[in-house]
Scaffold this motif. Structure first.
Motif, short mmCIF file in Angstrom:
data_model
loop_
_atom_site.label_atom_id
_atom_site.label_comp_id
_atom_site.label_asym_id
_atom_site.label_seq_id
_atom_site.Cartn_x
_atom_site.Cartn_y
_atom_site.Cartn_z
N HIS A 289 -11.15 1.08 -0.57
CA HIS A 289 -10.72 2.90 -0.55
C HIS A 289 -11.46 2.83 -0.27
N ILE B 171 -3.14 -8.00 -2.25
CA ILE B 171 -4.20 -7.66 -1.28
C ILE B 171 -5.54 -7.99 -1.34
N CYS C 6 -11.03 -5.38 1.37
CA CYS C 6 -10.14 -4.27 1.04
C CYS C 6 -10.83 -3.37 0.63
N LEU D 268 0.81 -1.31 -0.04
CA LEU D 268 -0.25 -0.28 -0.49
C LEU D 268 0.61 1.13 -0.23
#
Length: 150
Positions: free
Chosen positions: A127, A118, A125, A57
């Motif tokens: 965003h 990831i 996961c 990341l």
């Protein structure tokens, strides 16, 4: 006759937040913070996986935001697992994090595997937008004691 009952107290919740330099020097700093955070609380998340995914990341944030502002690392440790977020100033979502591509990474290319790692190794996961850009995150579950490495 039964022996004494031992009650283990679940790990406490805690969080860390640190500003990182917008250079590749941020990667080992981030890895060290994650390892320390999980070790300090004797947390049961897989430390090696947490370090690897954190490095991915942070490296992506450094590489794809071209020095446009600070990067911030947020580590949250809970009895159920851990969550790591990397905040960067670019509002654009990360390439194929939540919408994977069908193509396999090119074995001859140096990059292109970070988001795949990831997606594959984390329990979840994603965003989200922030006031100053975006946060990209992953979660790892707690690992049962008998499966942990010391």
């Amino acid at each position: 006759m039964n022996g004494p009952t031992v009650h283990e107290r679940p790990s406490a919740s805690a969080s860390w937040r640190i500003a990182l330099p917008h250079t590749t020097a941020a990667v080992p700093v981030a890895r060290a913070l994650v390892r320390s955070a999980l070790a300090e609380l004797e947390h049961m998340a897989d430390r090696d996986t947490a370090e690897l995914l954190t490095a991915e990341l942070v490296a992506n944030a450094v590489e794809h935001t071209a020095g446009r502002g600070p990067i911030e690392l947020v580590v949250e440790v809970r009895p159920s697992g851990c969550q790591v977020e990397v905040h960067d100033p670019d509002p654009a979502p990360p390439g194929s994090l939540t919408h994977p591509t069908v193509e396999e990474p090119d074995v001859w290319q140096e990059g292109g595997r970070g988001l795949l790692l990831i997606r594959t190794l984390s329990s979840s996961c994603g965003h989200r937008p922030t006031e100053s850009g975006k946060a990209v995150w992953f979660r790892l579950p707690a690992v049962p004691r008998q499966r942990r490495r010391t």
